[in-house]
Design an enzyme around this catalytic site. Structure first.
Site, PDB file in Angstrom:
ATOM      1  N   GLU A 290      10.742 -37.756  18.113  1.00 49.34           N
ATOM      2  CA  GLU A 290      12.082 -37.498  18.637  1.00 49.34           C
ATOM      3  C   GLU A 290      11.990 -37.101  20.106  1.00 49.34           C
ATOM      4  O   GLU A 290      11.193 -36.243  20.474  1.00 49.34           O
ATOM      5  CB  GLU A 290      12.745 -36.366  17.830  1.00 49.34           C
ATOM      6  CG  GLU A 290      14.174 -36.081  18.233  1.00 49.34           C
ATOM      7  CD  GLU A 290      14.747 -34.913  17.437  1.00 49.34           C
ATOM      8  OE1 GLU A 290      15.828 -35.094  16.846  1.00 49.34           O
ATOM      9  OE2 GLU A 290      14.121 -33.838  17.411  1.00 49.34           O
TER      10      GLU A 290
ATOM     11  N   GLU B 238      16.530 -28.512   8.934  1.00 48.86           N
ATOM     12  CA  GLU B 238      15.708 -28.434  10.141  1.00 48.86           C
ATOM     13  C   GLU B 238      15.685 -27.019  10.718  1.00 48.86           C
ATOM     14  O   GLU B 238      16.718 -26.393  10.924  1.00 48.86           O
ATOM     15  CB  GLU B 238      16.216 -29.406  11.202  1.00 48.86           C
ATOM     16  CG  GLU B 238      15.286 -29.482  12.402  1.00 48.86           C
ATOM     17  CD  GLU B 238      15.629 -30.589  13.366  1.00 48.86           C
ATOM     18  OE1 GLU B 238      14.802 -30.871  14.258  1.00 48.86           O
ATOM     19  OE2 GLU B 238      16.727 -31.174  13.239  1.00 48.86           O
TER      20      GLU B 238
END
Length: 291
Positions: free
Chosen positions: A242, A146
């Protein structure tokens, strides 16, 4: 393509009650996939997770950020070894769950750093990711590294950095995990990074988050451009919503992410809105591509 939701939208505890809440909420909101924050593999109820995934028809992925004591980018090889063992346990759990991906800040500690990463730290991290990728390949799992903002890592802040890092790792099952919340801070546009990662064959996983981590479309993220970019490269991997609120997330993660104000209290309403928002944008982009 599977549209998913991070489990922390529903709960900050992952005992039996928390897992049931997360799976039930994710399925009811209309998602295809649930992303689990698998920070503590030794305590995870694998059998219950497998049963809930089957019951609700949800695919499962996992994400986490490392801490200093399990940092695979440490200059201390003993710490690197601990981190590898930790991540290997998670890979084995994901294999039991039939999962496709392990993603997140799995290459170093997720925190504010006070200096740049050293060459040795980066080297150790890349070597460890390579070894983990080999094990992941045996288990049918892909790794997404990420790309996060400079307050949370000193290694990968842009998609181009992630592509260069991954190319050095040299494994086919490792790619860039991009996140609109972080892109909005670090990238110069929401289009070019998608193209760059795709052109390198390294666009692996996508997080969708608003600039303030609240309801999608109420902040400053240029989602129109971002979804056009996904459509342009015909991205078909996981797309996961998210968002965090200290009303739900556990205190440690609240502190790590700096969640000092809550933009939502009702995870069910937030998630249903996000599912419709993401699918709506994907559908709209598809109609443009057809004409």
């Amino acid at each position: 393509m599977k549209i998913g939701c991070h489990a922390s939208v529903w709960t900050g505890t992952f005992d039996e009650a928390g897992l049931r809440t997360a799976f039930e909420g994710t399925a009811k909101a209309g998602f295809d996939l649930i992303e689990l924050p698998l920070f503590h593999p030794d305590d995870w109820n694998v059998e219950l997770t497998k049963a809930l995934a089957a019951e609700h028809g949800l695919a499962v992925t996992a994400s986490l950020g490392l801490t200093d004591d399990i940092n695979i980018s440490s200059e201390d090889t003993a710490v690197v070894e601990r981190g590898e063992k930790h991540l290997t346990k998670i890979l084995e759990i994901l294999h039991e769950l039939g999962s496709s991906h392990l993603v997140g800040v799995i290459y170093g500690p997720m925190k504010k750093h006070m200096r740049t990463a050293t060459e040795l730290e980066v080297q150790h991290g890349q070597e460890a990711i390579g070894r983990l990728a080999d094990r992941a390949a045996e288990l049918g799992i892909r790794l997404g590294l990420e790309v996060v903002n400079h307050y949370e890592t000193n290694i990968l802040n842009t998609a181009k950095q992630a592509v260069a890092y991954v190319e050095q790792v040299g494994r086919d099952n490792v790619g860039a995990h991009i996140d609109t919340y972080h892109m909005n801070i670090e990238e110069s546009s929401m289009f070019e990074p998608v193209l760059a990662a795709h052109a390198a064959g390294r666009l692996e996983y996508v997080h969708i988050g608003e600039s303030h981590r609240g309801y999608l479309g109420t902040g400053s993220v240029d989602f129109d451009t971002f979804f056009k970019a996904l459509g342009h490269v015909r991205y078909d991997g996981p797309i996961v919503f998210e968002s965090f609120s200290s009303a739900v997330v556990d205190p440690q993660l609240t502190a790590t992410l700096g969640i000092w104000r809550n933009l939502w209290q009702d995870g069910a309403d937030l998630a249903a809105h996000a599912n419709a928002f993401i699918r709506g944008h994907l559908h709209a982009v598809e109609t443009i591509a057809l004409h």
